[in-house]
Design a protein around this motif. Structure first.
Motif, PDB file in Angstrom:
ATOM      1  N   PHE A  73       0.900  -1.231  -0.065  1.00 10.53           N
ATOM      2  CA  PHE A  73       0.000   0.031   0.074  1.00 10.53           C
ATOM      3  C   PHE A  73       0.722   1.215   0.187  1.00 10.53           C
ATOM      4  CE2 PHE A  73      -2.757  -3.247   1.955  1.00 10.53           C
ATOM      5  CZ  PHE A  73      -3.790  -3.202   1.140  1.00 10.53           C
ATOM      6  N   GLN A  74       0.464   2.290  -0.457  1.00  8.54           N
ATOM      7  CA  GLN A  74       1.014   3.552  -0.540  1.00  8.54           C
ATOM      8  C   GLN A  74       1.069   4.164   0.903  1.00  8.54           C
ATOM      9  OE1 GLN A  74       2.441   4.593  -3.465  1.00  8.54           O
ATOM     10  NE2 GLN A  74       1.453   2.623  -4.362  1.00  8.54           N
ATOM     11  N   LYS A  75       0.086   3.853   1.652  1.00  5.80           N
ATOM     12  CA  LYS A  75       0.287   4.315   3.046  1.00  5.80           C
ATOM     13  C   LYS A  75      -0.124   3.127   4.042  1.00  5.80           C
ATOM     14  CE  LYS A  75      -1.083   8.960   2.219  1.00  5.80           C
ATOM     15  NZ  LYS A  75      -2.173  10.018   2.509  1.00  5.80           N
ATOM     16  N   GLU A  76       0.334   2.956   5.132  1.00  7.57           N
ATOM     17  CA  GLU A  76      -0.049   1.944   5.889  1.00  7.57           C
ATOM     18  C   GLU A  76      -1.286   1.765   6.367  1.00  7.57           C
ATOM     19  OE1 GLU A  76       2.846   2.096   9.383  1.00  7.57           O
ATOM     20  OE2 GLU A  76       4.306   0.915   8.309  1.00  7.57           O
ATOM     21  N   VAL A  77      -1.992   0.590   6.482  1.00 10.74           N
ATOM     22  CA  VAL A  77      -3.322   0.409   6.746  1.00 10.74           C
ATOM     23  C   VAL A  77      -3.302  -0.068   8.316  1.00 10.74           C
ATOM     24  CG1 VAL A  77      -5.404  -1.108   6.224  1.00 10.74           C
ATOM     25  CG2 VAL A  77      -3.886  -0.390   4.291  1.00 10.74           C
ATOM     26  N   GLY A  78      -4.442   0.388   9.096  1.00  6.85           N
ATOM     27  CA  GLY A  78      -4.491   0.266  10.313  1.00  6.85           C
ATOM     28  C   GLY A  78      -5.346  -0.951  10.501  1.00  6.85           C
ATOM     29  N   LEU A  79      -5.321  -1.885  11.320  1.00  2.67           N
ATOM     30  CA  LEU A  79      -5.804  -3.145  11.418  1.00  2.67           C
ATOM     31  C   LEU A  79      -6.165  -3.265  13.162  1.00  2.67           C
ATOM     32  CD1 LEU A  79      -6.741  -6.046  10.806  1.00  2.67           C
ATOM     33  CD2 LEU A  79      -4.203  -6.711  10.916  1.00  2.67           C
ATOM     34  N   ARG A 111      -4.089  -3.278  18.142  1.00  6.22           N
ATOM     35  CA  ARG A 111      -4.035  -2.174  16.948  1.00  6.22           C
ATOM     36  C   ARG A 111      -2.565  -2.115  16.301  1.00  6.22           C
ATOM     37  NH1 ARG A 111      -2.453   3.032  16.755  1.00  6.22           N
ATOM     38  NH2 ARG A 111      -2.555   3.168  19.049  1.00  6.22           N
ATOM     39  N   CYS A 112      -2.578  -2.301  14.991  1.00  2.86           N
ATOM     40  CA  CYS A 112      -1.158  -2.303  14.565  1.00  2.86           C
ATOM     41  C   CYS A 112      -1.325  -1.611  12.984  1.00  2.86           C
ATOM     42  CB  CYS A 112      -0.516  -3.601  14.351  1.00  2.86           C
ATOM     43  SG  CYS A 112      -1.382  -4.875  13.427  1.00  2.86           S
ATOM     44  N   GLN A 113       0.064  -1.353  12.454  1.00  3.11           N
ATOM     45  CA  GLN A 113      -0.344  -0.917  11.212  1.00  3.11           C
ATOM     46  C   GLN A 113       0.372  -1.815  10.205  1.00  3.11           C
ATOM     47  OE1 GLN A 113      -1.607   2.433  10.012  1.00  3.11           O
ATOM     48  NE2 GLN A 113      -2.228   2.654  12.440  1.00  3.11           N
ATOM     49  N   VAL A 114      -0.004  -2.069   9.049  1.00  4.57           N
ATOM     50  CA  VAL A 114       0.362  -3.190   8.058  1.00  4.57           C
ATOM     51  C   VAL A 114       0.471  -2.338   6.898  1.00  4.57           C
ATOM     52  CG1 VAL A 114      -0.633  -4.978   9.360  1.00  4.57           C
ATOM     53  CG2 VAL A 114      -2.018  -3.626   7.478  1.00  4.57           C
TER      54      VAL A 114
END
Length: 913
Positions: free
Chosen positions: A393-399, A442-445
């Motif tokens: 992804f162009q930016k990190e996705v929140g999960l 919560r993390c950034q993927v």
């Protein structure tokens, strides 16, 4: 109480009582450990620290007059702590550093708990030499009045408290150079803050600030300013006057603009403006290499014509809420916020994708090939797969992943584990609590793969440069690793984990009351297998053992190098340097280390057993039958401490024998249930092999399955008395059909664990397997080939399970109450006819409609028939599996249909963490 009655003040009474208790303890031979070393007195890691200090004061130890550094725990009794602090100006007149931190205790999630300190006594202002004051991780709501009166104070640490404001009097500290007040509730700052002309470092991150006073520009010596994670909407122009500023951190705010003068600060080397709402940035900052601007809508849409000039327009992010029958959704460059039916949340920021992408998800039941666990890890969630795999992804996705709260364990943390480049790694994870038992990880993927939540021992890591460094354990302060200069030519990553060892486990195993062991230390590294120069490791001596009194012949340093399962005694191969509390030794390779104190001589084999014992869970097995339908059997493996509460909840609807005897199982261990003596499983399930139901034990998950059983014996003549036996491991090729439990039990490594009785009562009247033989229905398939069919036979099986619960299911399926009344009247005295007519008439109306099967599963769950819903899911899973196998045989399957390690997957078998 007597002291109060005689007219003494309560605080004085508390001091006198504590001093008397400490003196009595010393007279009784209990003593006080010699924690006073030179000019340092450390009492924060020991219980009853205030009592120990008062005991030293009562003895009038002259060395107290030389103490300059004091550490006390914020978890002491509040009244006693206040009384003890009130005596410091007289007992420790030369004190320069006072640490009163909380955080030594942790909650069930491994997070530090705040101490009880809520204020300080006024007399503390008499500490004329105090230069360092640490009040972090406490319960301060206002700054104590004595703090601004400490004129010599140079460093003030107030992080992780409950402060909503700072007093104007704070500006009267002429020598203050460092102020930290992170993770509080600050909404405003005092204007007098600008008077701190000597302040060099100011950290106010993780607060509720929405504005800064213009006076902040008067901090002429300020070199570092951290205002991250606040609510700042603007910055005063006076910030451009901070001519000494080198570091300015402003990420995660609501800034729409920044002063152009920031670009002209002569010493500024880093400006962090990530994750704000900046649309227009001065050109000088756009081109500067030290500015970070990711996560801002730069060059975004223009304001609407009716908006005031300068009003930024941020398009509203689409929100999606998926139902259980949907397993995919579309993401556009506008971003979106998605909540899956399983409770997982995803947030795609604007610009995360350059083109529309279809995202698919699937929940997998946990099994060893999907769940990479270290020796002391625990699984807290199922396995989530997000596709397409590997798309960046162009930016990190929140999960956000829901997980089961772990039981209280010392020095553990919760992380999200993911598969990336054919290896598993742990992501930086933050915990959020929505309700008392509803927790999110919560993390950034950066891309999609498989994800799961794991509880592990606290991990500390660092990058070791050629100049050397020091790595300390955050959970056990006494565990340290010192890297000398020249230990490595290139920087390399090093990780440390420390496992707490219970004080009662080792003596019970060895049968030796005096036996003890240090914490278990695991060290790992990247790069070359060994270091160029020896690295010094420090471990605490085992509890109850000191360097002055131990018998060195009883001290053993043990070493384990995976994949070997043996522990080697390397005491004779290293030089153990002993202090009063610690042992130090040098190594060049990293692995597991353990310090034992025992009279046993050959401890390698004993250490292997003890290490296994640390990883075992004590559990009980249960087998219950539903009261209204004895053919429905519930099988479950429960931790011993949950058995009673679970049975109390289940015995309203189920009956059965007492739980099995306690057995021990490893996290992730496979086992299976075999029905014997005429009982067999009455369904084709994907988790069933030749009538044996497969399980995998995970200590924090529900190891529960409900199955339907049948028999080939004649139930018209008499009841069938069978049993279910539980065995370790996978289903072998040959499993004894009858209860060979007694024979298996005699073996040293017996696979048998338990056997529990199952009774199918005698049938009455026309009941029996052929009761629906005369039913004539048109062929019917519900669903589709890819998601799985429910055939007429499957629906008949569901109808046979519902019993008196069918009206609730019908209403949740959307049938009107008038139709229920008609069915009841038309099929009077025929419960089976009522159920079949309701279910098949509904299914005929749903033929060809998408989502019908999902609607049925949802109605079963809402009617508290999760057992039938699980069986329907199992049938669908079996159908999907057969469908995928069919299209794979014709080379039509995509490469990522299977889980990691399957033949259809491009990913390798996950390595054990």
């Amino acid at each position: 109480m007597a002291a109060v009655a005689e007219g003494l003040e309560p605080e004085t009474a508390a001091v006198e009582d504590a001093a008397r208790d400490a003196t009595d303890a010393a007279d009784a031979g209990l003593g006080v450990p010699p924690l006073l070393v030179g000019n340092r007195l450390s009492l924060d890691l020991y219980p009853r620290g205030c009592h120990r200090l008062l005991h030293l004061c009562a003895q009038q130890v002259r060395q107290l007059l030389e103490v300059e550094f004091l550490r006390l725990s914020g978890h002491e009794d509040p009244q006693l702590l206040q009384a003890t602090l009130a005596r410091l100006p007289w007992s420790l007149p030369r004190l320069r550093s006072l640490v009163l931190k909380g955080g030594q205790h942790r909650d069930a999630l491994g997070a530090c708990l705040r101490g009880s300190l809520a204020t300080l006594p006024a007399s503390l202002s008499g500490l004329a030499h105090l230069a360092h004051l640490d009040l972090s991780f406490n319960s301060l709501e206002t700054l104590p009045a004595c703090v601004p009166q400490l004129c010599g104070l140079g460093a003030l640490l107030l992080s992780h408290n409950c402060l909503s404001e700072l007093p104007e009097a704070l500006g009267a500290l002429p020598a203050l150079t460092f102020l930290a007040a992170t993770h509080n509730r600050l909404q405003t700052l005092p204007t007098a803050l600008g008077s701190l002309s000597t302040l060099q470092r100011l950290d106010l991150s993780e607060n509720l600030l929405d504005a800064l006073p213009p006076e902040i520009g008067g901090l002429s010596s300020l070199a570092e300013l951290n205002l991250a994670s606040n609510r700042l909407q603007g910055l005063p122009a006076s910030l451009a006057g901070l001519r000494s500023l080198r570091l300015l951190v402003l990420h995660s705010n609501l800034l729409a603009s920044v002063p152009a003068g920031l670009a002209r600060l002569p010493l500024l080397t880093r400006l962090d403006l990530r994750d704000n709402q900046l649309q227009d940035v001065p050109p000088e900052l756009l081109d500067a290499p030290f500015v970070r601007l990711q996560g801002n809508p730069l060059g975004g849409p223009s304001p609407a014509p009716h908006s005031p000039p300068g009003t930024p327009v941020v398009p509203e992010m689409p929100r999606l809420l998926l139902t259980s029958d949907l397993d995919s959704f579309a993401v556009t460059p506008l971003g979106c916020s998605v909540t899956l039916a399983c409770g997982v949340r995803l947030q795609f920021p604007v610009g995360a994708t350059a083109t529309p992408v279809t995202v698919r998800y699937r929940l997998w039941l946990p099994e060893p090939r999907l769940v990479p666990l270290g020796p002391h890890d625990s699984l807290l969630s199922g396995v989530l797969e997000l596709q397409p795999h590997g798309v960046a992804f162009q930016k990190e996705v929140g999960l956000w992943l829901l997980f089961v709260p772990p039981r209280a364990r010392r020095c553990r943390e919760v992380v999200v584990r993911t598969l990336s480049d054919n290896s598993w790694s742990d992501l930086e994870t933050h915990l959020e609590e929505e309700a008392p038992k509803r927790l999110w990880a919560r993390c950034q993927v950066p891309h999609f793969s498989w994800f799961l939540v794991v509880s592990r021992p606290v991990s500390d890591a660092c990058l070791v440069p050629p100049e050397g460094t020091l790595l300390c354990s955050s959970g056990h302060p006494g565990v340290k690793v010192t890297f000398p200069p020249g230990a490595t030519e290139e920087p390399r990553h090093v990780r440390m984990q420390v496992v707490h060892v219970g004080s009662r486990e080792l003596p019970a195993l060895l049968g030796e009351p005096e036996a003890a062991a240090s914490p278990l230390l695991y060290l790992s590294q990247g790069g070359a297998p060994s270091f160029l120069r020896p690295v010094t490791v420090q471990l605490p001596l085992p509890p109850g053992v000191t360097g002055l009194s131990l018998d060195r012949s009883h001290l053993h340093l043990l070493y384990r190098a995976p994949p070997a399962a043996t522990w080697d005694d390397i005491t004779a191969q290293v030089a153990l340097e002993l202090t009063h509390l610690y042992a130090r030794f040098q190594v060049t390779r990293f692995s597991w280390y353990w310090l034992w104190y025992t009279t046993k001589t050959c401890v390698g084999g004993l250490a292997r057993k003890a290490w296994e014992r640390l990883r075992l869970h004590r559990v009980n097995l249960i087998a219950l039958q539903r009261r209204r339908d004895p053919e429905q059997v519930l099988l479950q493996c429960l931790p011993r401490n949950k058995v009673d509460s679970t049975l109390r909840r289940l015995l309203e609807r189920y009956r059965g024998p007492e739980p099995s005897d306690t057995v021990e199982m490893f996290e992730g261990e496979k086992f299976f249930a075999a029905f014997e003596r005429g009982i067999d499983v009455d369904a084709d399930r994907p988790d069933c092999v030749e009538g044996r139901v497969c399980f995998v034990f995970y200590s924090h998950l529900k190891n529960l399955k409900e199955v339907y059983v049948t028999t080939t014996l004649d139930r018209q003549a008499q009841a069938v008395r069978g049993q279910v036996s539980f065995y370790r491991g996978e289903v072998p090729e040959e499993v004894p059909e009858e209860a060979g439990a007694a024979r298996q039990k005699r073996g040293a490594d017996a696979l048998w664990m338990a056997t529990l009785p199952i009774k199918l009562p005698r049938l009455r009247g026309s009941e029996g397997p052929g009761q629906g033989a005369g039913l004539s229905l048109a062929p019917l398939n519900l669903g589709d080939a890819e998601t799985g069919f429910l055939t007429q036979s499957n629906l008949l099986n569901v109808a046979g399970r519902l019993g008196p619960d069918w009206p609730a299911v019908a209403l949740h399926l959307g049938l009107p109450y008038r139709e229920l009344q008609r069915i009841r009247h038309e099929f009077r005295d025929d419960l089976d006819g009522q159920i079949r007519h309701m279910l098949f008439s509904w299914a005929e109306r749903q033929a060809g409609q998408p989502g019908a099967v999902g609607l049925l599963v949802q109605a079963l769950e809402q009617s508290d028939r999760r057992d039938v819903a699980e069986e329907v899911r199992a049938v669908l899973e079996l159908g999907r599996r057969k469908y995928q196998e069919g299209i794979q045989r014709t080379s039509l399957a995509p490469g990522d249909l299977g889980p990691p390690g399957s033949s259809a997957s491009q990913s390798a078998e996950p390595a054990q963490a």
